[in-house]
Design a protein around this motif. Structure first.
Motif, PDB file in Angstrom:
ATOM      1  N   LYS A 138     -12.087 -51.931 -44.445  1.00 42.25           N
ATOM      2  CA  LYS A 138     -11.768 -52.981 -43.350  1.00 42.25           C
ATOM      3  C   LYS A 138     -10.581 -53.814 -43.955  1.00 42.25           C
ATOM      4  CE  LYS A 138     -16.837 -53.763 -43.087  1.00 42.25           C
ATOM      5  NZ  LYS A 138     -17.803 -54.519 -43.195  1.00 42.25           N
ATOM      6  N   ARG A 139      -9.814 -54.401 -42.893  1.00 45.58           N
ATOM      7  CA  ARG A 139      -8.546 -54.940 -43.189  1.00 45.58           C
ATOM      8  C   ARG A 139      -9.039 -56.611 -43.133  1.00 45.58           C
ATOM      9  NH1 ARG A 139      -4.473 -53.971 -38.380  1.00 45.58           N
ATOM     10  NH2 ARG A 139      -3.241 -55.316 -39.792  1.00 45.58           N
ATOM     11  N   LYS A 140      -8.570 -56.858 -44.228  1.00 43.48           N
ATOM     12  CA  LYS A 140      -8.777 -58.357 -44.502  1.00 43.48           C
ATOM     13  C   LYS A 140      -7.574 -59.326 -44.173  1.00 43.48           C
ATOM     14  CE  LYS A 140     -11.663 -57.481 -48.519  1.00 43.48           C
ATOM     15  NZ  LYS A 140     -12.310 -57.764 -49.824  1.00 43.48           N
ATOM     16  N   PRO A 141      -8.018 -60.270 -43.460  1.00 41.77           N
ATOM     17  CA  PRO A 141      -6.808 -61.259 -43.070  1.00 41.77           C
ATOM     18  C   PRO A 141      -6.048 -61.577 -44.309  1.00 41.77           C
ATOM     19  CG  PRO A 141      -8.945 -61.768 -41.937  1.00 41.77           C
ATOM     20  CD  PRO A 141      -9.221 -60.689 -43.022  1.00 41.77           C
ATOM     21  N   ALA A 142      -4.697 -61.636 -44.555  1.00 42.67           N
ATOM     22  CA  ALA A 142      -4.006 -62.114 -45.492  1.00 42.67           C
ATOM     23  C   ALA A 142      -3.934 -63.569 -45.285  1.00 42.67           C
ATOM     24  CB  ALA A 142      -2.573 -61.391 -45.629  1.00 42.67           C
ATOM     25  N   THR A 143      -4.143 -64.126 -46.569  1.00 48.03           N
ATOM     26  CA  THR A 143      -4.004 -65.640 -46.544  1.00 48.03           C
ATOM     27  C   THR A 143      -3.257 -66.101 -47.970  1.00 48.03           C
ATOM     28  OG1 THR A 143      -6.021 -65.980 -47.987  1.00 48.03           O
ATOM     29  CG2 THR A 143      -5.962 -66.180 -45.384  1.00 48.03           C
ATOM     30  N   ARG A 144      -2.966 -64.933 -48.673  1.00 47.36           N
ATOM     31  CA  ARG A 144      -2.636 -65.440 -50.426  1.00 47.36           C
ATOM     32  C   ARG A 144      -1.009 -65.591 -50.246  1.00 47.36           C
ATOM     33  NH1 ARG A 144      -6.375 -62.062 -54.580  1.00 47.36           N
ATOM     34  NH2 ARG A 144      -8.348 -62.940 -53.829  1.00 47.36           N
ATOM     35  N   LYS A 145      -0.239 -65.106 -49.313  1.00 51.87           N
ATOM     36  CA  LYS A 145       1.213 -64.917 -49.460  1.00 51.87           C
ATOM     37  C   LYS A 145       1.934 -66.155 -48.611  1.00 51.87           C
ATOM     38  CE  LYS A 145       1.994 -59.887 -49.977  1.00 51.87           C
ATOM     39  NZ  LYS A 145       2.642 -58.863 -49.324  1.00 51.87           N
ATOM     40  N   PRO A 146       2.187 -67.033 -49.337  1.00 50.35           N
ATOM     41  CA  PRO A 146       2.842 -68.320 -48.576  1.00 50.35           C
ATOM     42  C   PRO A 146       3.922 -68.130 -47.535  1.00 50.35           C
ATOM     43  CG  PRO A 146       3.086 -68.711 -51.097  1.00 50.35           C
ATOM     44  CD  PRO A 146       2.697 -67.325 -50.680  1.00 50.35           C
ATOM     45  N   GLU A 147       4.701 -67.176 -47.707  1.00 46.98           N
ATOM     46  CA  GLU A 147       5.593 -67.018 -46.472  1.00 46.98           C
ATOM     47  C   GLU A 147       4.576 -66.327 -45.346  1.00 46.98           C
ATOM     48  OE1 GLU A 147       5.717 -63.217 -49.270  1.00 46.98           O
ATOM     49  OE2 GLU A 147       5.490 -65.452 -49.461  1.00 46.98           O
ATOM     50  N   GLN A 148       3.521 -65.908 -45.245  1.00 46.56           N
ATOM     51  CA  GLN A 148       2.818 -65.275 -44.310  1.00 46.56           C
ATOM     52  C   GLN A 148       2.095 -66.491 -43.777  1.00 46.56           C
ATOM     53  OE1 GLN A 148       0.292 -62.263 -46.078  1.00 46.56           O
ATOM     54  NE2 GLN A 148       1.159 -60.679 -44.889  1.00 46.56           N
ATOM     55  N   GLY A 149       1.629 -67.413 -44.393  1.00 41.08           N
ATOM     56  CA  GLY A 149       0.868 -68.418 -44.054  1.00 41.08           C
ATOM     57  C   GLY A 149       2.052 -69.275 -43.043  1.00 41.08           C
ATOM     58  N   LEU A 150       3.174 -69.668 -43.667  1.00 46.47           N
ATOM     59  CA  LEU A 150       4.172 -70.415 -43.088  1.00 46.47           C
ATOM     60  C   LEU A 150       4.617 -69.735 -41.827  1.00 46.47           C
ATOM     61  CD1 LEU A 150       5.549 -73.169 -43.042  1.00 46.47           C
ATOM     62  CD2 LEU A 150       7.322 -71.842 -44.371  1.00 46.47           C
ATOM     63  N   ALA A 151       4.602 -68.397 -41.630  1.00 46.20           N
ATOM     64  CA  ALA A 151       5.231 -67.691 -40.545  1.00 46.20           C
ATOM     65  C   ALA A 151       4.027 -67.874 -39.378  1.00 46.20           C
ATOM     66  CB  ALA A 151       5.632 -66.373 -40.696  1.00 46.20           C
ATOM     67  N   LYS A 197      -1.174 -80.011 -51.954  1.00 46.16           N
ATOM     68  CA  LYS A 197       0.212 -80.755 -51.571  1.00 46.16           C
ATOM     69  C   LYS A 197       0.815 -81.265 -52.780  1.00 46.16           C
ATOM     70  CE  LYS A 197       2.427 -84.360 -48.812  1.00 46.16           C
ATOM     71  NZ  LYS A 197       2.193 -85.508 -47.953  1.00 46.16           N
ATOM     72  N   GLU A 198       0.343 -81.810 -53.519  1.00 42.32           N
ATOM     73  CA  GLU A 198       0.998 -82.078 -54.884  1.00 42.32           C
ATOM     74  C   GLU A 198       1.865 -81.202 -55.597  1.00 42.32           C
ATOM     75  OE1 GLU A 198      -1.637 -86.297 -55.430  1.00 42.32           O
ATOM     76  OE2 GLU A 198      -1.477 -84.597 -57.149  1.00 42.32           O
ATOM     77  N   ARG A 199       1.295 -79.768 -55.387  1.00 42.92           N
ATOM     78  CA  ARG A 199       2.015 -78.906 -56.343  1.00 42.92           C
ATOM     79  C   ARG A 199       2.748 -77.936 -55.379  1.00 42.92           C
ATOM     80  NH1 ARG A 199      -3.725 -76.072 -58.209  1.00 42.92           N
ATOM     81  NH2 ARG A 199      -4.306 -77.053 -56.352  1.00 42.92           N
ATOM     82  N   LEU A 200       2.884 -78.116 -54.219  1.00 43.53           N
ATOM     83  CA  LEU A 200       3.668 -77.346 -53.358  1.00 43.53           C
ATOM     84  C   LEU A 200       5.107 -77.661 -53.418  1.00 43.53           C
ATOM     85  CD1 LEU A 200       1.796 -77.619 -49.849  1.00 43.53           C
ATOM     86  CD2 LEU A 200       1.480 -75.769 -51.542  1.00 43.53           C
ATOM     87  N   PRO A 201       5.735 -76.725 -53.262  1.00 43.90           N
ATOM     88  CA  PRO A 201       7.493 -76.914 -53.416  1.00 43.90           C
ATOM     89  C   PRO A 201       7.828 -77.798 -52.345  1.00 43.90           C
ATOM     90  CG  PRO A 201       7.116 -74.706 -52.693  1.00 43.90           C
ATOM     91  CD  PRO A 201       5.825 -75.389 -53.222  1.00 43.90           C
ATOM     92  N   THR A 202       9.046 -78.617 -52.334  1.00 41.52           N
ATOM     93  CA  THR A 202       9.522 -79.530 -51.753  1.00 41.52           C
ATOM     94  C   THR A 202      10.080 -78.886 -50.193  1.00 41.52           C
ATOM     95  OG1 THR A 202      10.274 -80.751 -53.329  1.00 41.52           O
ATOM     96  CG2 THR A 202      11.206 -81.312 -51.264  1.00 41.52           C
ATOM     97  N   ASP A 203      10.409 -77.610 -50.243  1.00 43.01           N
ATOM     98  CA  ASP A 203      10.879 -76.854 -48.908  1.00 43.01           C
ATOM     99  C   ASP A 203       9.760 -76.432 -48.178  1.00 43.01           C
ATOM    100  OD1 ASP A 203      10.024 -75.220 -50.884  1.00 43.01           O
ATOM    101  OD2 ASP A 203      11.321 -73.341 -50.248  1.00 43.01           O
ATOM    102  N   ARG A 204       8.574 -76.202 -48.848  1.00 47.48           N
ATOM    103  CA  ARG A 204       7.398 -75.565 -47.778  1.00 47.48           C
ATOM    104  C   ARG A 204       6.923 -77.172 -47.286  1.00 47.48           C
ATOM    105  NH1 ARG A 204       3.273 -72.517 -50.856  1.00 47.48           N
ATOM    106  NH2 ARG A 204       5.140 -71.319 -51.486  1.00 47.48           N
ATOM    107  N   ILE A 205       6.855 -78.214 -47.921  1.00 45.54           N
ATOM    108  CA  ILE A 205       6.343 -79.476 -47.181  1.00 45.54           C
ATOM    109  C   ILE A 205       7.278 -79.739 -46.275  1.00 45.54           C
ATOM    110  CG2 ILE A 205       6.007 -81.818 -47.824  1.00 45.54           C
ATOM    111  CD1 ILE A 205       5.142 -81.414 -50.745  1.00 45.54           C
ATOM    112  N   ARG A 206       8.645 -79.843 -46.279  1.00 48.45           N
ATOM    113  CA  ARG A 206       9.470 -80.066 -45.235  1.00 48.45           C
ATOM    114  C   ARG A 206       9.219 -79.230 -44.033  1.00 48.45           C
ATOM    115  NH1 ARG A 206      15.093 -80.817 -48.808  1.00 48.45           N
ATOM    116  NH2 ARG A 206      14.562 -82.777 -49.840  1.00 48.45           N
ATOM    117  N   ALA A 207       8.836 -77.829 -44.236  1.00 45.63           N
ATOM    118  CA  ALA A 207       8.998 -76.857 -43.192  1.00 45.63           C
ATOM    119  C   ALA A 207       7.626 -77.273 -42.499  1.00 45.63           C
ATOM    120  CB  ALA A 207       8.847 -75.363 -43.900  1.00 45.63           C
ATOM    121  N   LEU A 208       6.770 -77.499 -43.148  1.00 49.27           N
ATOM    122  CA  LEU A 208       5.264 -77.916 -42.431  1.00 49.27           C
ATOM    123  C   LEU A 208       5.521 -79.277 -41.877  1.00 49.27           C
ATOM    124  CD1 LEU A 208       2.778 -76.549 -45.162  1.00 49.27           C
ATOM    125  CD2 LEU A 208       3.087 -75.620 -42.690  1.00 49.27           C
TER     126      LEU A 208
END
Length: 277
Positions: free
Chosen positions: A206-219, A259-270
Motif C-alpha cells: 500500500k502506498r502511503k501518502p508522504a508527509t515527512r519530507k518538508p520539500e514535498q509538503g511545501l511543493a 512554527k517556532e522550530r521552522l527555518p526562516t525560509d520555510r516560514i517566508r515561503a508559506l
C-alpha cells in the motif's frame, strides 16, 4: 597373608528388570541399580564372565539403556510415519501410550549432537524431520499433499475448505500463493511438486501518502494554492503531487504546531502563500 582374590558380588536374589535407575534398591536394600550399571560396564569392556552374561541376558537385561530408549522411540516414530507420512508430530501427541511428540522434540534439540546413525534413522523416516520451517506448516503441507494425491487440483480448493481431520486447507493454500516470498526455497519446491501455482510477483504494498519530507509538503502547498487560490486546506486533504500522494492537510496542521522550530525560509515561503498561522 596373601590377599584374597577379588570376586564379583553374587547375583541378586530377585531377577533384574530390563531397566532400573542407578539409585534403585530392591526391597531388601540391595543397590540393584548400581550393580546393574557395573555389570553393563564389565560387559562393555569384555570383562564380564560369559556365564554371567548368559544369565543376565536370560533375565532380559538391557546392555545399552540409552540405545534401547532411542530404539523404542524410533519404533513408535516408524509406526506414525507409516500412517501419516511425516514426523511433524504435535508435541503433546502420544502413540500407543508413548510420548512421541515430546520424544521427537528432544531429538530435534539434540540434532547437532545425535550420532550419525540416529540422525540417519530419523532422516530415513522423513528427510524433513527437523525442518527450518514450523512443524505446523509441514503438517498442513502433508494434508495438501494427500489432497493432491487423491486427484484434486489444489488451485481449485475453495478458501473456506476444511479437511476431515480439521486442517483449514483452503485458507492455508491461499496464504502460500499470496506470500511465496516468505517461504524457504525448499518449501517452494515442495509446493511446486504437488502442483500449487504461486504468484511470482511480490505482494502489493500500500502506498502511503508522504508527509515527512518538508520539500514535498511545501511543493504540495504551492500546487494547492495555485489551483485553489488559498491555503485553507481541509485536515484530511491529500494532494496528488506528480502521482505521489501527500497528506497536505496533516502537514499544514503539523507545520503550524512547529512554527517556532521552522527555518526562516520555510516560514517566508508559506507566508507568501497566505498561510494562516
Amino acid at each position: 597373608m596373601a590377599p584374597r582374590p577379588h570376586r564379583s558380588p553374587p547375583l541378586p536374589p530377585h531377577p533384574p528388570p530390563p531397566r532400573r535407575p542407578q539409585t534403585h534398591e530392591d526391597p531388601d536394600g540391595y543397590p540393584l541399580g548400581r550393580w546393574l550399571t557395573w555389570q553393563r560396564h564389565l560387559h562393555t569392556t569384555g570383562a564380564l564372565d560369559p556365564a554371567r552374561t548368559t544369565a543376565l541376558e536370560r533375565l532380559g537385561i538391557i546392555w545399552n539403556p540409552q540405545q534401547h530408549a532411542f530404539d523404542r522411540g524410533l519404533a513408535h516414530a516408524t509406526a506414525y510415519t507409516h500412517h501419516h507420512g511425516h514426523l511433524a508430530v504435535p508435541v503433546d501427541h502420544h502413540h500407543d501410550g508413548f510420548a512421541l511428540g515430546r520424544w521427537l522434540a528432544t531429538q530435534r534439540k539434540r540434532a547437532d549432537t545425535l550420532t550419525p546413525a540416529r540422525a540417519q534413522a530419523l532422516h530415513d523416516l522423513d528427510q524433513y524431520w527437523n525442518p527450518p520451517w514450523p512443524l505446523t506448516w509441514h503438517r498442513a503441507y502433508h494434508a495438501a499433499r494427500r489432497h493432491h494425491n487423491a486427484g484434486n487440483h489444489l488451485t481449485d480448493v475453495p478458501r473456506h475448505y476444511i479437511t476431515d481431520d480439521g486442517h483449514r486447507l483452503g485458507e492455508w493454500l491461499h496464504n502460500q500463493r499470496l506470500h511465496p516470498e516468505r517461504l524457504h526455497p525448499t518449501q517452494q519446491r515442495l509446493l511446486a511438486g504437488i502442483g500449487l501455482s504461486q504468484n511470482t510477483e511480490p505482494s502489493p504494498k500500500k502506498r502511503k501518502p508522504a508527509t515527512r519530507k518538508p520539500e514535498q509538503g511545501l511543493a504540495a502547498a504551492r500546487a494547492f494554492h495555485q489551483r485553489e487560490g488559498h491555503l485553507e486546506v481541509p485536515q484530511r486533504h491529500v494532494e496528488d503531487l506528480d502521482g505521489e500522494p501527500v497528506r497536505l492537510g496533516q502537514w499544514i496542521s503539523n507545520t503550524r504546531r512547529r512554527k517556532e522550530r521552522l527555518p526562516t525560509d520555510r516560514i517566508r515561503a508559506l507566508d507568501a502563500l497566505g498561510m494562516r498561522w
